[in-house]
Design a protein around this motif. Structure first.
Motif, PDB file in Angstrom:
ATOM      1  N   MET A   1       0.841  -1.188   0.000  1.00  0.00           N
ATOM      2  CA  MET A   1       0.000   0.000   0.000  1.00  0.00           C
ATOM      3  C   MET A   1       0.881   1.244   0.000  1.00  0.00           C
ATOM      4  O   MET A   1       1.831   1.346   0.766  1.00  0.00           O
TER       5      MET A   1
ATOM      6  N   PRO B   1      -2.047   6.821   4.001  1.00  0.00           N
ATOM      7  CA  PRO B   1      -2.293   5.841   2.935  1.00  0.00           C
ATOM      8  C   PRO B   1      -3.157   6.464   1.836  1.00  0.00           C
ATOM      9  O   PRO B   1      -3.817   7.487   2.043  1.00  0.00           O
TER      10      PRO B   1
ATOM     11  N   GLU C   1      -5.981   5.498   0.521  1.00  0.00           N
ATOM     12  CA  GLU C   1      -7.381   5.563   0.925  1.00  0.00           C
ATOM     13  C   GLU C   1      -7.479   5.140   2.396  1.00  0.00           C
ATOM     14  O   GLU C   1      -7.803   3.990   2.705  1.00  0.00           O
TER      15      GLU C   1
ATOM     16  N   VAL D   1      -8.533   4.204   6.079  1.00  0.00           N
ATOM     17  CA  VAL D   1      -9.778   3.686   6.658  1.00  0.00           C
ATOM     18  C   VAL D   1     -10.024   4.264   8.046  1.00  0.00           C
ATOM     19  O   VAL D   1     -11.049   4.007   8.675  1.00  0.00           O
TER      20      VAL D   1
ATOM     21  N   GLY E   1      -4.030   0.032   6.520  1.00  0.00           N
ATOM     22  CA  GLY E   1      -4.870   1.040   5.893  1.00  0.00           C
ATOM     23  C   GLY E   1      -5.146   2.281   6.729  1.00  0.00           C
ATOM     24  O   GLY E   1      -5.864   3.177   6.291  1.00  0.00           O
TER      25      GLY E   1
END
Length: 225
Positions: A1, A24, A26, A28, A57
């Motif tokens: 990632m 990151p 996207e 979370v 994430g």
């Protein structure tokens, strides 16, 4: 990632605090770290946990809670590292900044505290109940949060080393005062700093699972009739 590294300055009350953001593609969720006694945003243990959360994430914020001048004083007196009210004020200010500036978008916020930083994280969570959804403590002193423990609404995970007997007792006492969803887990074979092989990985895995579960709680199913 893919993870973008940014160095920023965050206003917190009357001071400006340097911070490292790991973002990151996207995210979370966002996890703000509160380091422990005499440490800084460069704490190798917190950095290691942050990188593992990034791989899961989560965006992370590693920040110095004291200014350079305050660090110099604290290196001699060790008084500011135990000023839970001051540290909590700084954390609450950073949480407000995250909500306003949104470097991770609109993702929910969790706090990860170590040692005395865990107490400050819990006090900050009590002060920002609508913004902080989850807290993880590593080898922390949640007992130092005092009366704020009963005001915490964030789901709280207390992680303690199995060989850190005195801190286990203090965490058990704090657990009894928390009224939110809370859990105490003991990492077998670990001392206070989790320097034993594999123990810090267990902390990071547990933290990632806790934040995943409680930053994004599943809606309660209702029956249709």
């Amino acid at each position: 990632m893919d993870v973008r590294d940014e160095v920023v300055t965050i206003p917190a009350g009357e001071v400006l605090l340097p911070a490292d953001l790991l973002v990151p593609t996207e995210p979370v969720g966002a996890v703000l770290f509160a380091h422990g006694s005499g440490s800084s945003r460069h704490s190798p243990r917190n950095v290691a946990v942050a990188h593992q959360l990034n791989r899961a994430g989560f965006g992370t914020v590693l920040v110095d809670l004291l200014t350079p001048a305050e660090d110099e004083v604290d290196a001699v007196t060790a008084e500011l590292r135990f000023d839970i009210g001051l540290l909590a004020d700084r954390l609450a200010g950073i949480v407000d900044w995250l909500a306003t500036e949104r470097p991770f978008g609109t993702t929910p916020v969790g706090l990860f505290g170590a040692s005395t930083g865990a107490a400050a994280a819990l006090v900050a969570a009590a002060r920002r109940p609508d913004l902080v959804r989850a807290v993880v403590s590593r080898g922390g002193r949640p007992d130092l949060a005092g009366s704020a423990l009963g005001q915490v609404r964030a789901a709280t995970l207390l992680l303690v080393g199995g060989l850190d007997e005195q801190v286990i007792t203090l965490n058990e006492q704090a657990l009894g005062r928390l009224t939110s969803r809370a859990e105490l887990r003991v990492i077998p074979g670990a001392t206070h700093l989790f320097e034993e092989p594999g123990t810090l990985d267990q902390v990071a895995d547990a933290a990632a699972d806790w934040f995943h579960d409680h930053l994004h709680p599943q809606p309660t199913r209702t029956s249709r009739g």
